[in-house]
Every structure is written in structure tokens, then in C-alpha cells.
Design a protein around this motif. Sequence first.
Motif: not given
Length: 338
Positions: A97, A123, A125-126, A128
Amino acid sequence: MDDTRRVFPGASWPRAQPADVGLDAGALGDLGRWLTEDEALNDHRVLVVRDGHLAAEWERGFVTEHRRRLASAAKSVYSSILGIAIAEGKIPTADARVVDYYPELLDVPEGRGPKEGRWAFAKDRDVTFRQLISNTSGYMKPGEQPGTVFHYQTFGMNIITHALGTIYGVYDTDDPGEEPGFGELIDRYIKGPVGGSWRYAYTNFDHAPGARVEVFGNYCQIFIDARDMARLGWLWANYGRWDGEQLIPEDWMREASRVAPMIVENCPKEKRAWSYGYGFWTNEYGLLWPDLPRESFAAVGAGRQLIWMCPSEGLVVVQGPGPYEEHHDEICMRILET
């Protein structure tokens, strides 16, 4: 193609007669006359590298040393640095992440984003690194969950450069002009080893006052001439290897130059989506260039900038700028058929 025949340029490119590297001089001559004499074509620079030799070069309206913006083709350079950072253990995997290394990506509240309706959502935050480099992150895009939609954008790529710059200590969101910036990493890992001479500027679109460009902006723009574009192409055509040294991990280059798996898993099979890997455009499914080898891939940028690689043929074709939007297949087929 016999790799023992491949050479690498020093301060200048080794030149070869077309026949000496398996190309037909007459056919290349016909191609050159078409490029230089057809008034319907825009001004251009086109280079052909075979086995590391400069085999042909045509230009109209530009001098060889003229530097132009690499534009979005720089995303392929960003991908290269990301692969190196993973190999060095700076991040454990491309699936890490980004927020764990660059929490600032969430510091874009409503009204401080690049345009109306765009800011950092929960969202994000996730998101990658893999999603950012494959343009599937959905970063600051409402309704796009990370990894589910191919949506080409610049801001997500800027997050990659700032995150990696923060990790390596060359970028500080609080004072972005103070540190040397992402270009320092390119110099260290690519430009220096391949003998490049390009330069950088950190650029932005026009945004409303208060937009947090220090978080999502400051695109690392590369200003480069056509022969240095060929240096990048020759590095990539050798899957990251340069004169006996593996600069970019080979496994990363091979993965980056194929369609990103999450695009195949989640996106409709259409030309634009199913032709994108990790910062590179790829012909894996034959959707970009139906008549050209499936292994071929490219770095592509606005302003008709293109670096096309065909590794098994030891071939790089640079259009910096060139007529690739209408004639790329034709140019490369003429070269391959020689």
C-alpha cells in the motif's frame, strides 16, 4: 537473435551499414525518402537501432540535439525505478500500500484536488504501487475502486514518483523545491549508467488556487533528444541489461512489458486497456499493432514521442517526434521486412 552481436554506446553511438546488421539498405533508403519527401508528414526525427548500432537516422525540421518533452513516455522510466526500488527492498512488493510510505497522498481534501469532484477518498487508502503503475488505482476518482478500472492518468504516476522520492530522501512534500527530486533517482540508476544527457523540469497543469500540487502534481518531466531516447529503448529492449550490468530487474521488465493482470481480470477486452502493462504499452494481444510481433512494446508520450522495442530482433525504433499515430505499423513493417 545472437546476443553476442549486441553492443552498447559509449559517448556516441556505434554506427553500422544496414547490411552489416541484417537490414536491407535499399528498403531503408525507400523508407528514408518517404519520410523526408512526403509533404503530408509532419516534421520528425526517426532513428533505427539494430544490435546496438545506429543503422539509420532521418530528421526533418529538427536538429539531432534538440530536446523535447518525453511527456507520458516518462512513465516507462518511472516503472523502471519502481522495479529497482522493489529489488533493493525499499518496498517489499508492488502490492504494498502506498499510504504506508507516502501518507500524504490522502491529504487532498475536497476543494483542494486537481479539478471539481476530485480529491482523496477513503478508498484510496488501499491503493498499491502496482495499481498506480498500471493506471488501475482509481486514485481521486469517485466510484472507481482500486484495481478495477483502467483509467489513464498523470496524478497517480506523480504519487509513485513522490512516494519513491520520499523513501529515498529526494522529495519532501512540505518543501518540494528544496530536495533534488525524482530526477536524482533517474540519474543515479539509469541516466548515469547508460551515458544519457537529458534534463528535468517539474511541471503542472493549470489548477485552481489552493490545489495541493505538492502532493499530486510536480510531474517529473524529462527533456530528451532522440539519441538518448534510443539509449532508453536499447536498455529496455535488453530487459534492463546494459553492457553486462543488470540495471533494471529482468523479471520486472518482462512483467512490465505485458498487459497488467488486473486489467485482464477486471476490464473489457478493448484496444486501449488490454495494451497496457506497468508504464509501458504492449502488443501482447496484438491489439496495438496487429501486424507487428506480439513481444514488442513501447514508451509513448504526447507530442508524437515514441520508443518502440522488439527484443528478439535487437531492434529499437525511435520517433521523437514522428508520424507513429498514423504510420507506426508501416514504418516498423518496412524495417522488419528488410
